[in-house]
Write an enzyme that holds these catalytic residues in place. Sequence first.
Site, PDB file in Angstrom:
ATOM      1  N   CYS A 153       0.838  -1.202   0.000  1.00  0.00           N
ATOM      2  CA  CYS A 153       0.000   0.000   0.000  1.00  0.00           C
ATOM      3  C   CYS A 153       0.870   1.247   0.000  1.00  0.00           C
ATOM      4  O   CYS A 153       1.329   1.695   1.048  1.00  0.00           O
ATOM      5  CB  CYS A 153      -0.933  -0.013   1.207  1.00  0.00           C
ATOM      6  SG  CYS A 153      -2.096   1.365   1.213  1.00  0.00           S
ATOM      7  N   CYS A 156      -0.516   4.216   1.945  1.00  0.00           N
ATOM      8  CA  CYS A 156      -0.388   4.089   3.404  1.00  0.00           C
ATOM      9  C   CYS A 156       1.051   4.281   3.857  1.00  0.00           C
ATOM     10  O   CYS A 156       1.315   4.938   4.859  1.00  0.00           O
ATOM     11  CB  CYS A 156      -0.819   2.706   3.866  1.00  0.00           C
ATOM     12  SG  CYS A 156      -2.260   2.045   3.047  1.00  0.00           S
ATOM     13  N   ASP A 157       1.982   3.686   3.154  1.00  0.00           N
ATOM     14  CA  ASP A 157       3.349   3.568   3.673  1.00  0.00           C
ATOM     15  C   ASP A 157       4.377   4.445   2.963  1.00  0.00           C
ATOM     16  O   ASP A 157       5.504   4.592   3.444  1.00  0.00           O
ATOM     17  CB  ASP A 157       3.816   2.103   3.566  1.00  0.00           C
ATOM     18  CG  ASP A 157       2.969   1.165   4.416  1.00  0.00           C
ATOM     19  OD1 ASP A 157       2.418   1.641   5.422  1.00  0.00           O
ATOM     20  OD2 ASP A 157       2.856  -0.015   4.069  1.00  0.00           O
TER      21      ASP A 157
HETATM   22  P1  FAD Z   1     -10.569  -5.544   6.444  1.00  0.00           P
HETATM   23  O1  FAD Z   1      -9.694  -4.651   7.214  1.00  0.00           O
HETATM   24  O2  FAD Z   1      -9.993  -6.313   5.294  1.00  0.00           O
HETATM   25  O3  FAD Z   1     -11.223  -6.571   7.484  1.00  0.00           O
HETATM   26  C1  FAD Z   1     -12.003  -7.638   7.072  1.00  0.00           C
HETATM   27  C2  FAD Z   1     -12.268  -8.555   8.238  1.00  0.00           C
HETATM   28  O4  FAD Z   1     -13.174  -9.574   7.879  1.00  0.00           O
HETATM   29  C3  FAD Z   1     -11.051  -9.287   8.775  1.00  0.00           C
HETATM   30  O5  FAD Z   1     -11.088  -9.196  10.162  1.00  0.00           O
HETATM   31  C4  FAD Z   1     -11.241 -10.738   8.372  1.00  0.00           C
HETATM   32  O6  FAD Z   1     -10.665 -11.613   9.304  1.00  0.00           O
HETATM   33  C5  FAD Z   1     -12.750 -10.815   8.416  1.00  0.00           C
HETATM   34  N1  FAD Z   1     -13.318 -11.863   7.587  1.00  0.00           N
HETATM   35  C6  FAD Z   1     -13.050 -12.151   6.282  1.00  0.00           C
HETATM   36  N2  FAD Z   1     -13.805 -13.186   5.889  1.00  0.00           N
HETATM   37  C7  FAD Z   1     -14.564 -13.559   6.964  1.00  0.00           C
HETATM   38  C8  FAD Z   1     -15.541 -14.569   7.191  1.00  0.00           C
HETATM   39  N3  FAD Z   1     -15.907 -15.413   6.223  1.00  0.00           N
HETATM   40  N4  FAD Z   1     -16.118 -14.658   8.424  1.00  0.00           N
HETATM   41  C9  FAD Z   1     -15.762 -13.808   9.422  1.00  0.00           C
HETATM   42  N5  FAD Z   1     -14.858 -12.828   9.253  1.00  0.00           N
HETATM   43  C10 FAD Z   1     -14.255 -12.710   8.038  1.00  0.00           C
HETATM   44  N6  FAD Z   1      -5.576   2.307   5.239  1.00  0.00           N
HETATM   45  C11 FAD Z   1      -5.452   3.528   5.796  1.00  0.00           C
HETATM   46  O7  FAD Z   1      -6.413   4.288   5.813  1.00  0.00           O
HETATM   47  N7  FAD Z   1      -4.267   3.937   6.365  1.00  0.00           N
HETATM   48  C12 FAD Z   1      -3.172   3.137   6.409  1.00  0.00           C
HETATM   49  O8  FAD Z   1      -2.107   3.542   6.917  1.00  0.00           O
HETATM   50  C13 FAD Z   1      -3.278   1.818   5.846  1.00  0.00           C
HETATM   51  N8  FAD Z   1      -2.227   0.972   5.866  1.00  0.00           N
HETATM   52  C14 FAD Z   1      -2.365  -0.279   5.321  1.00  0.00           C
HETATM   53  C15 FAD Z   1      -1.274  -1.142   5.344  1.00  0.00           C
HETATM   54  C16 FAD Z   1      -1.380  -2.408   4.816  1.00  0.00           C
HETATM   55  C17 FAD Z   1      -0.177  -3.330   4.869  1.00  0.00           C
HETATM   56  C18 FAD Z   1      -2.611  -2.840   4.208  1.00  0.00           C
HETATM   57  C19 FAD Z   1      -2.750  -4.230   3.631  1.00  0.00           C
HETATM   58  C20 FAD Z   1      -3.685  -1.966   4.158  1.00  0.00           C
HETATM   59  C21 FAD Z   1      -3.581  -0.677   4.698  1.00  0.00           C
HETATM   60  N9  FAD Z   1      -4.652   0.213   4.655  1.00  0.00           N
HETATM   61  C22 FAD Z   1      -4.530   1.448   5.238  1.00  0.00           C
HETATM   62  C23 FAD Z   1      -5.940  -0.156   4.044  1.00  0.00           C
HETATM   63  C24 FAD Z   1      -6.935  -0.573   5.137  1.00  0.00           C
HETATM   64  O9  FAD Z   1      -6.332  -1.553   5.947  1.00  0.00           O
HETATM   65  C25 FAD Z   1      -8.227  -1.125   4.528  1.00  0.00           C
HETATM   66  O10 FAD Z   1      -8.784  -0.191   3.638  1.00  0.00           O
HETATM   67  C26 FAD Z   1      -9.260  -1.410   5.619  1.00  0.00           C
HETATM   68  O11 FAD Z   1      -8.722  -2.250   6.601  1.00  0.00           O
HETATM   69  C27 FAD Z   1     -10.511  -2.042   5.039  1.00  0.00           C
HETATM   70  O12 FAD Z   1     -11.376  -2.316   6.094  1.00  0.00           O
HETATM   71  P2  FAD Z   1     -12.535  -3.385   5.999  1.00  0.00           P
HETATM   72  O13 FAD Z   1     -13.246  -3.293   7.285  1.00  0.00           O
HETATM   73  O14 FAD Z   1     -13.312  -3.188   4.769  1.00  0.00           O
HETATM   74  O15 FAD Z   1     -11.832  -4.811   5.820  1.00  0.00           O
END
Ligand code: FAD
Length: 334
Positions: A153, A156-157
């Site tokens: 990302c 992000c980084d």
């Molecule tokens: P996710 O964070 O992907 O969470 C999904 C959740 O669903 C997880 O807990 C998973 O375990 C759960 N899940 C999946 N399938 C199932 C299932 N079948 N049953 C039950 N649970 C399930 N964004 C920023 O704004 N700032 C940053 O600095 C930043 N840094 C990042 C660094 C990295 C390395 C990465 C990979 C991403 C970064 N992002 C950052 C992006 C950010 O993490 C995502 O946009 C955000 O987390 C998305 O949130 P979400 O709730 O949609 O899903």
Amino acid sequence: HHRVVVVGSGPAGHTAAIYLARANLEPVMYEGFLAAGIAAGGQLTTTTEIENFPGFPDGLSGPELMERVRCGESSELSSMRQQSIKFGTKIHTETISRVDFSQRPFRLWREGHDEKDEDAILADSVVIATGATAKRLFIEGEDTYWQAGISACAVCDGAVPIFRNKPLVVIGGGDSASEEAVFLTKYASKVYVLVRRDKLRASKVMADRLLNHPKVEILWNKIPIRAEGDRLLKNLVIEDTVTKERTNLAVNGLFYAIGHTPNTAVFKGQIDLHDTGYIKVHPNAGVPSTYTSVEGVFAAGDVQDATYRQAITAAGSGCMAALDCERWLEGQGH
Ligand code: FAD
């Protein structure tokens, strides 16, 4: 029998749960247990420093934001998970492995308990917030330098000190690789783009921006082989896909931009997905919403967003899903 089940525990799932709990809908969350390779708390638990989430000017780590520790001197717990629990969300550290959205109440099964129909969890409504997983190539040395030079990302980084005025490399040839590379030129001394083929898949506008950028050099027909360094990444061994010749590329950062995989395998055949696997959401009464193709099932966060993919946008759509859900349940007379 629950009024609403939230599947997923990233910023989208927790924001939805906070709103649903405050609306007295007694949400039940399945936070996942190493679901799709990601632990509870979602993608942010894999990152060290978050500097762009409003309200935390000094930054904080992903695990801190999502799930634990005390904030400074205060006794208040700081994480999203604690906030969900505080307002009454019941959290289960389990993964949903099967669903049936063809009838109401909807039925969901937990991994390890998904064989018998009578083990189904019943719900009047569901918020899907299962997120997405950034694709990686898992080259040699990748685990050693993950978050020590290797990231998935750039937004992000990219701005962290270890990358400032340093040569970096972006892996990928599509629009997101072009965008990330141009973004990184703000900080880097030079940005290489490693393209597997001899042309870009990016749109013409993005490709032109990349090809004409003075800080960018495109390396055609190249794939990454091995990450090397000391404590931090210093070198990438790359291979020419035509001649098979291997060379060294001195870089301090490697950014994957080869796409994301939305975590939607469980929902295939139950709700409409885009060809890319992302959940289709559609406007409600002409306004953007989190409505899916099944009434009563809502989708929030990266699982339905291939464009923005940030913690704050995921949280924003989690809030929308909760409000959409609450109003929908009211309309159903629940
Ligand atoms: P996710 O964070 O992907 O969470 C999904 C959740 O669903 C997880 O807990 C998973 O375990 C759960 N899940 C999946 N399938 C199932 C299932 N079948 N049953 C039950 N649970 C399930 N964004 C920023 O704004 N700032 C940053 O600095 C930043 N840094 C990042 C660094 C990295 C390395 C990465 C990979 C991403 C970064 N992002 C950052 C992006 C950010 O993490 C995502 O946009 C955000 O987390 C998305 O949130 P979400 O709730 O949609 O899903």
